[in-house]
Design a protein around this motif. Structure first.
Motif, short mmCIF file in Angstrom:
data_model
loop_
_atom_site.label_atom_id
_atom_site.label_comp_id
_atom_site.label_asym_id
_atom_site.label_seq_id
_atom_site.Cartn_x
_atom_site.Cartn_y
_atom_site.Cartn_z
N UNK A 126 0.82 -1.21 0.00
CA UNK A 126 0.00 0.00 0.00
C UNK A 126 0.86 1.26 0.00
N UNK A 127 1.92 1.25 0.80
CA UNK A 127 2.82 2.41 0.83
C UNK A 127 3.42 2.65 -0.55
N UNK A 128 3.85 1.58 -1.21
CA UNK A 128 4.44 1.71 -2.54
C UNK A 128 3.42 2.22 -3.55
N UNK A 129 2.18 1.73 -3.44
CA UNK A 129 1.13 2.17 -4.38
C UNK A 129 0.82 3.65 -4.22
N UNK A 130 0.70 4.11 -2.97
CA UNK A 130 0.44 5.53 -2.74
C UNK A 130 1.63 6.38 -3.16
#
Length: 427
Positions: free
Chosen positions: A164-168
């Motif tokens: 999720x961090x990478x996607x954001x």
């Protein structure tokens, strides 16, 4: 801040998807036994009135997230005697457990779908003065529309997966636009605080907090259930394997077989994370040829194994022993909340895959309140060692209780900080 094109596109798509999403969500809630009027809460249709005075809204998705904020609501309620609280979640299970433990001046509703119509109806009715979102609950429209109505906002117990961090991080303008709504972002640990900054959260508003799951309080118990279980089991040595996942029951049962070689009357209470897997777990037990009884058949603990495939009774099983193994940790799942075990008066055993609670387990291990194990043989050896040494077991239990009590003492500081930042202390 200028509205990103990605957000505008998302708003349009969700508006189109409302009929299908509404059908899916209401059908799911009806199948779970919810009455029609409650099944329509995700469409923004409130089923209870809004009380006069300040309203503080907490939104959490799952059971663990929902229960983690109840103690915080209680402390804030003491400091703000005129305030009322709304807690929203998304699952029937969370609604049931919240209802059992909900503080005074608090109501539960199912969270609105992240689409224009449901959110407009929801916010028009509830008019929150402040909104607190728990862990990873970052629905774009829910956040932006709540802010647009003037509510002060915080993200508490923030925890996102690496994915999720990478996607954001790949959508910096959208991430900055969403995270800008928060007046305060309290993360579970330093690593997540740094991740929030990488996601373009406003740096001055990001701070490390505490893991709220440590403040949830002891699990509810039932005296009659415990009496019946103790009468059935007598003085047999008991251990609990809780919140197990597929692939873990085999390891736990193998450990139990090893234990019974030394302790022939040893009893295992096996509590799968998802009770609907009960029949699957029955087959795993049958494969071992160990005699067992089953909670959902109305049977008392007996045999070598008791399959406790129900919801809401974990506190009763914890109360029967000083030795608890927590699942979700022998496989790369991330582990589960060890605070509930410590608060019940038991020492914690867990597998090595505890990324979701890495700092907590490190601190508990250092305090002698928890031990990590690598497999069936290691698990059996650890339990046998605890059973064989009363003094060592007493030290481990005392360490677990002490750790839980120390964490709980930090809750008032968090509540006071949120009240100040969200400007809830105004006359």
């Amino acid at each position: 801040m200028r509205t990103p094109l990605a957000y505008r596109a998302y708003v349009g798509l969700t508006a189109l998807a409302v009929p299908f999403a509404a059908w899916v969500v209401t059908r799911k809630l009806r199948r779970a036994g919810l009455p029609t009027h409650r099944a329509h809460e995700p469409l923004g249709h409130a089923t209870v009135p809004r009380e006069d005075g300040p309203l503080i809204w907490f939104h959490a998705a799952s059971v663990g997230e929902s229960l983690s904020v109840l103690a915080l609501i209680t402390r804030m309620g003491v400091a703000l005697p005129a305030a009322h609280f709304l807690i929203t979640s998304g699952t029937p299970t969370s609604a049931k457990l919240i209802a059992q433990r909900m503080p005074s001046r608090c109501v539960h509703q199912f969270a609105p779908i992240d689409a224009p119509g449901p959110l407009k109806r929801f916010l028009k009715h509830w008019r929150p003065d402040a909104a607190l979102f728990v862990e990873s609950e970052m629905w774009p429209q829910m956040l932006r529309r709540t802010r647009a109505r003037g509510a002060r906002m915080a993200l508490v117990n923030a925890r996102l997966s690496e994915r999720s961090v990478a996607a954001w991080a790949k959508r910096p303008r959208l991430a900055a636009y969403i995270l800008d709504v928060f007046d305060l972002i309290l993360t579970q640990n330093d690593a997540m605080a740094q991740a929030m900054v990488r996601m373009h959260a406003p740096v001055p508003r990001v701070a490390r907090g505490q893991n709220l799951k440590g403040f949830a309080g002891p699990l509810p118990t039932d005296a009659d259930t415990q009496f019946e279980a103790r009468a059935a089991l007598g003085a047999r040595p008991i251990w609990v394997a809780a919140s197990t996942h597929p692939g873990e029951e085999e390891i736990v049962l193998a450990a139990h077989q090893r234990l019974r070689a030394t302790y022939p009357d040893a009893h295992l209470i096996l509590v799968p994370r998802h009770p609907e897997r009960g029949q699957e777990v029955v087959q795993r037990i049958a494969d071992t040829c160990l005699p067992f009884t089953r909670r959902t058949r109305g049977e008392a603990p007996g045999g070598a194994v008791y399959l406790a495939d129900t919801l809401g009774e974990l506190g009763d099983w914890f109360a029967l022993t000083e030795t608890v193994f927590l699942g979700g940790s022998l496989k790369p799942i991330g582990g589960h909340n060890p605070f509930e075990v410590a608060q019940s008066g038991a020492t914690v055993l867990s597998g090595n895959h505890v990324s979701a609670f890495a700092e907590t387990y490190a601190a508990m291990e250092a305090a002698g309140a928890a031990r990590l194990v690598s497999g069936a043989e290691d698990l059996a050896t650890r339990i046998a060692a605890l059973w064989a040494d009363d003094a060592a077991r007493a030290r481990a239990v005392a360490a677990a209780k002490g750790f839980a009590e120390a964490e709980t003492g930090k809750l008032d500081t968090i509540a006071a900080r949120l009240i100040k930042v969200l400007e809830l202390d105004r006359d």
